[in-house]
Design an enzyme around this catalytic site. Structure first.
Site, PDB file in Angstrom:
ATOM      1  N   GLY A  56       2.471 -11.100  -9.633  1.00 52.96           N
ATOM      2  CA  GLY A  56       3.777 -11.851  -8.961  1.00 52.96           C
ATOM      3  C   GLY A  56       4.894 -10.901  -8.844  1.00 52.96           C
ATOM      4  O   GLY A  56       5.933 -11.245  -8.774  1.00 52.96           O
ATOM      5  N   TRP A  58       5.476  -8.564  -6.244  1.00 51.33           N
ATOM      6  CA  TRP A  58       5.988  -8.804  -5.065  1.00 51.33           C
ATOM      7  C   TRP A  58       6.729 -10.005  -4.682  1.00 51.33           C
ATOM      8  O   TRP A  58       7.667 -10.216  -4.018  1.00 51.33           O
ATOM      9  CB  TRP A  58       4.913  -8.471  -4.014  1.00 51.33           C
ATOM     10  CG  TRP A  58       4.580  -7.132  -3.742  1.00 51.33           C
ATOM     11  CD1 TRP A  58       4.563  -6.113  -4.528  1.00 51.33           C
ATOM     12  CD2 TRP A  58       3.817  -6.425  -2.472  1.00 51.33           C
ATOM     13  NE1 TRP A  58       4.035  -4.917  -4.102  1.00 51.33           N
ATOM     14  CE2 TRP A  58       3.608  -5.327  -2.805  1.00 51.33           C
ATOM     15  CE3 TRP A  58       3.621  -7.007  -1.306  1.00 51.33           C
ATOM     16  CZ2 TRP A  58       3.113  -4.244  -2.151  1.00 51.33           C
ATOM     17  CZ3 TRP A  58       3.207  -6.197  -0.116  1.00 51.33           C
ATOM     18  CH2 TRP A  58       2.849  -4.831  -0.795  1.00 51.33           C
ATOM     19  N   ASP A  76      -3.374 -16.407  -4.587  1.00 53.62           N
ATOM     20  CA  ASP A  76      -3.912 -15.543  -5.196  1.00 53.62           C
ATOM     21  C   ASP A  76      -5.495 -16.295  -6.037  1.00 53.62           C
ATOM     22  O   ASP A  76      -5.210 -17.790  -6.131  1.00 53.62           O
ATOM     23  CB  ASP A  76      -3.452 -14.734  -6.438  1.00 53.62           C
ATOM     24  CG  ASP A  76      -4.447 -13.369  -6.601  1.00 53.62           C
ATOM     25  OD1 ASP A  76      -5.368 -13.432  -7.313  1.00 53.62           O
ATOM     26  OD2 ASP A  76      -3.822 -12.277  -5.985  1.00 53.62           O
ATOM     27  N   ASP A 117      -1.456  -7.052  -0.575  1.00 48.68           N
ATOM     28  CA  ASP A 117      -1.635  -6.153  -1.359  1.00 48.68           C
ATOM     29  C   ASP A 117      -2.959  -6.343  -2.138  1.00 48.68           C
ATOM     30  O   ASP A 117      -3.002  -5.802  -3.254  1.00 48.68           O
ATOM     31  CB  ASP A 117      -0.398  -5.950  -2.521  1.00 48.68           C
ATOM     32  CG  ASP A 117      -0.335  -4.702  -2.981  1.00 48.68           C
ATOM     33  OD1 ASP A 117      -0.875  -3.685  -2.523  1.00 48.68           O
ATOM     34  OD2 ASP A 117      -0.059  -4.674  -4.370  1.00 48.68           O
ATOM     35  N   LYS A 157      -2.230  -3.447   2.867  1.00 50.76           N
ATOM     36  CA  LYS A 157      -2.580  -2.202   2.398  1.00 50.76           C
ATOM     37  C   LYS A 157      -4.000  -1.868   2.875  1.00 50.76           C
ATOM     38  O   LYS A 157      -4.726  -2.784   3.020  1.00 50.76           O
ATOM     39  CB  LYS A 157      -2.840  -2.336   0.897  1.00 50.76           C
ATOM     40  CG  LYS A 157      -3.325  -1.111  -0.057  1.00 50.76           C
ATOM     41  CD  LYS A 157      -3.064  -1.314  -1.534  1.00 50.76           C
ATOM     42  CE  LYS A 157      -3.925  -2.377  -2.224  1.00 50.76           C
ATOM     43  NZ  LYS A 157      -3.893  -2.320  -3.631  1.00 50.76           N
TER      44      LYS A 157
END
Length: 832
Positions: A56, A58, A76, A117, A157
């Site tokens: 958490g 970001w 997630d 990410d 990413k």
């Protein structure tokens, strides 16, 4: 036996400790901070979706930098601890269940930013891990294309591997601008990089092959090209020959070369130039090299071609001069227009012009590239400048609200310079130095007015600039009125004592003296020495010889002062009063200049002038006639001016009569003669009853011969003047209109914001617009009432007649009489 060390210990760098100190859940939060600092995508986002968001970090950064009441969703596989104003989901982004959960949360909204990410569980092999991460990025892109709005951002990413280039190509198909960057918080030994995709194109249809990893990451075998494939098989298009041209070798004469309108094209077509004319061939500019160049033009280079063109220009000038001489001999005027035209053609067809064209084209291309680079730099500078100004504005607001005390900020305001006694000029500053660092802060708090919100004094005008800038125009008008009222009350309370200018200067000198610096000599001794040095100059050598003249001048000044005092005494006996000024003359430098010793000098000068001109102009006028008299006690006495007579207001007949008197002397004389009649000396109106005088007015007064049209014009003017509202009513209407306009502008801005919102449906837009209009008071319409006259025999209940819509009211003659009677009763009550 070797010592086993923990791997995680070496990864605890400065960003790890910063995350612990600032409260971020992971060090990767600084990666998003640095990306946002560079691209500024969080400040304008209203909805954000973070894929693979655990733990958490970001989400914390997004909720901090995004606007208030923004929607932030995190997804997630593992549960995420709750974060304020953030929605968290525990789903797999590769499944349909995750899409349904996101649709349920977003409803009809589209997100502005999608973050990814995520990384798979690594450890098997580098090739397998890189492919798994690329596959995960492709799934994140699939979700982003479904929930992103047009022009949105996608930050993901990516591992540097052989699947990196195919991913970049896919990103470029969906976004206008794709940039790869590596933030400082990312470790150097890590293979991760971040791709920032800006400007989502939102295509209507998307091919499913883009999100198929088998097709997207398929290896394409590049076949080696043979030599035959590299050679172009396409034949050049045949341009052909000119009509009637049967030979490839073209020979021209020198005169053809001189007469050619475009010499560059002429040289490109010619093979040889023959020198037939002996005079031109023997010209001084015709060299042996040029003769050889004319034999074969196709083998010449740029230098030789330029020499031929310069040679042509010289020969043309020679021929022009020769033609002028021949024209003079034959008395023929050669037109200068042809010569100028020939020169223009020579300039156009010069080889320098052809070379300049090529250079200009190259320069234009370079200028275009430079212009694009400058535009980008200017945009970046504007963005940075806007950010700096915003921070400065916030800092000013904090200082105004007393959130920051002086000395707390890190900026260097000059307080950190070296200590010097020269800077301490007053005892107050000395006390502040003795008290310590917080003395300036306490002094600032003491200087702030606490009783009144609005400071009226001149010393605090600069502090109130920021307050006035935040107020509305109506509030500023009220503040100015209040300020004027306070100043008026302050003037009426009393008269301030006026200090002479000499005393003020002495006080200023005493304040300017430094209490910590002690002079070597006493002040009186130092002043005497400086005075003697000044008057010891040659310019003041004969000043002692004029002592007798100074005595005579002093006596004449005293005599003039006595005469002036006697004049002022006479005026007092006649009834002229003196008035104390409302404002202190100390506030005005011009009035202050007339007080004290300067006043005596000015009176002396004026008295001498009055004595010199007394024979011509009579008695001298007192000094205080315009500026006021300054008495020895320090008060300025101003005489009261004569009261202005109130102008008489004429009616329409009086104005018409005045116009007749002003326009004609004869009519004026006749009116004066007619004014003597038997009605001139009637009894006074107070002696007779009012009803009698009102009845006899029209019979016991002679009618003045006036034009009815003129009287009616003046009456119409009076009607127009009376129809105008008074100043207070006009100001009230203007304020009301200004408030309405301001409310309309605010309502328009809100309505435009609602209309431009893409994330809500049309039905919701209409509902919000109705609420905005209702709140602004524009939705209320006055109902129109239709009146119906009832006939006799109609009962209390009346049906709606045909053709009448809306509200209606039934009236009759009885109701009309009752209303009239009620009005009469009200008028009688008012008279009593």
């Amino acid at each position: 036996m070797g010592k086993k060390s923990k791997v995680g210990k070496s990864r605890r760098d400065k960003f790890y400790h910063l995350a612990k100190e600032t409260g971020f859940r992971s060090r990767s939060a600084f990666k998003l901070l640095q990306l946002n600092r560079k691209f500024q995508f969080l400040q304008k986002a209203r909805a954000l979706l973070d894929l693979c968001a655990a733990p958490g970090g970001w989400l914390q950064v997004a909720s901090k930098f995004m606007p208030v009441s923004s929607l932030v969703i995190g997804v997630d596989l593992v549960p995420i601890k709750p974060i304020p104003n953030v929605v968290t989901l525990q789903e797999d982004i590769t499944t349909e269940k995750c899409r349904q959960a996101l649709r349920k949360e977003l409803q009809t909204w589209k997100v502005d930013v999608v973050l990814n990410d995520g990384a798979p569980n690594v450890g098997a092999s580098w090739v397998h891990d890189a492919y798994s991460q690329a596959n995960l990025t492709l799934m994140a892109l699939k979700l982003a294309c479904e929930f992103l709005c047009k022009g949105g951002w996608f930050i993901t990413k990516v591992f540097r591997s052989r699947d990196y280039q195919p991913l970049l190509w896919i990103f470029q198909q969906f976004f206008h601008k794709v940039q790869a960057t590596k933030p400082q918080a990312s470790r150097n030994e890590s293979a991760e990089i971040f791709v920032v995709c800006q400007g989502y194109q939102a295509p209507d249809k998307i091919d499913s092959k883009f999100f198929d990893p088998k097709y997207a990451f398929k290896e394409v075998e590049v076949h080696a090209k043979s030599v035959s494939e590299l050679v172009s098989k396409k034949k050049p298009k045949a341009e052909g020959y000119a009509d009637g041209d049967t030979t490839l070798y073209h020979r021209f004469t020198l005169m053809d070369f001189l007469k050619a309108p475009n010499p560059v094209d002429f040289l490109s077509k010619a093979n040889e130039i023959t020198l037939g004319d002996g005079e031109l061939e023997n010209h001084s500019s015709t060299t042996e090299e040029l003769r050889q160049c004319c034999k074969d033009i196709r083998v010449l280079g740029r230098k030789e071609l330029r020499a031929l063109l310069n040679w042509r220009t010289k020969l043309r000038r020679f021929l022009t001069k020769k033609l002028k001489e021949q024209a003079k001999e034959l008395d023929i005027n050669l037109s200068s227009g042809e010569e100028e035209e020939g020169r223009e053609e020579e300039e156009k067809t010069s080889p320098k012009a052809a070379a300049d064209e090529m250079v200009k084209e190259e320069e234009e291309e370079v200028e275009l590239a430079l212009a694009e680079m400058k535009a980008k730099e200017l945009a970046e500078l504007k963005r940075k400048k806007k950010k700096i100004l915003k921070e400065q504005r916030k800092q000013r607001e904090r200082v105004e609200l007393k959130m920051d005390l002086p000395g707390v900020s890190i900026a260097d305001d000059g307080d950190t310079s070296m200590f010097s006694l020269q800077t301490i000029q007053r005892t107050q500053l000395l006390n502040e130095v003795a008290r310590g660092d917080m003395a300036s802060a306490d002094a600032l708090l003491e200087m702030r007015p606490g009783d009144d919100d609005i400071c009226v004094s001149d010393a605090d005008d600069e502090d109130d600039v920021s307050l006035a800038s935040d107020l509305d125009p109506e509030e500023l008008v009220e503040i100015e009125a209040r300020q004027r009222r306070l100043e008026r009350e302050r003037r009426e309370q009393g008269v301030k004592r006026v200090k002479p200018k000499v005393e003020e200067e002495e006080e200023e000198e005493e304040e300017e003296e430094n209490p910590l610096l002690v002079p070597l000599e006493e002040k009186s001794v130092l002043q005497e020495r400086q005075t003697s040095l000044w008057f010891g100059k040659d310019a003041f050598a004969g000043i002692e010889d004029d002592a007798d003249e100074d005595l005579e001048l002093g006596q004449s000044q005293m005599l003039a002062e006595r005469q002036r005092e006697s004049q002022t005494g006479k005026t007092k006996k006649k009834g002229q009063k003196k008035k104390v000024p409302q404002e202190s003359t100390a506030a005005e430098p011009q009035d202050a200049a007339d007080t004290g010793a300067d006043t005596a000098e000015a009176e002396a000068e004026q008295s001498s002038d009055d004595d010199s001109s007394s024979d011509e102009e009579g008695p001298p006028t007192p000094v205080g006639r315009k500026r006021g008299l300054v008495e020895p006690c320090g008060f300025e006495v101003v005489p009261i001016e004569d009261p202005v007579k109130k102008a008489r207001v004429l009616d329409a007949e009086g104005l018409a009569l005045g116009s007749v008197i002003a326009t004609s002397k004869k009519a004026k004389r006749d009116l004066i003669d007619d004014s003597f009649n038997r009605y001139s000396f009637n009894e006074e109106e107070g002696e007779l009853p009012e009803w009698f005088t009102e009845e006899e007015k029209q019979h016991r007064r002679k009618q003045i011969p006036l034009d009815k049209q003129t009287v009616e014009e003046y009456r119409q003017r009076w009607r127009q003047i009376n129809a105008r509202p008074i100043k207070k009513v006009a100001e009230a209407k203007a304020r009301k209109k200004r408030r309405m306009l301001k409310k309309m502008e605010q309502m328009k801005k809100k309505a435009e914001a609602v209309v431009s919102t893409v994330d809500i449906s049309e039905r919701e837009k209409v509902a919000q617009l109705r609420r905005i209009y209702k709140k602004a008071g524009l939705g209320k319409e006055k109902r129109q009432v239709t009146y119906l006259v009832a006939k006799k025999g109609v009962g209390p209940r009346v049906r709606r007649p045909p053709g009448v819509k809306g509200q209606f009211k039934v009236v009759d003659s009885r109701l009309k009489k009752d209303v009239r009677a009620q009005k009469r009763k009200e008028q009688k009550k008012r008279r009593k």
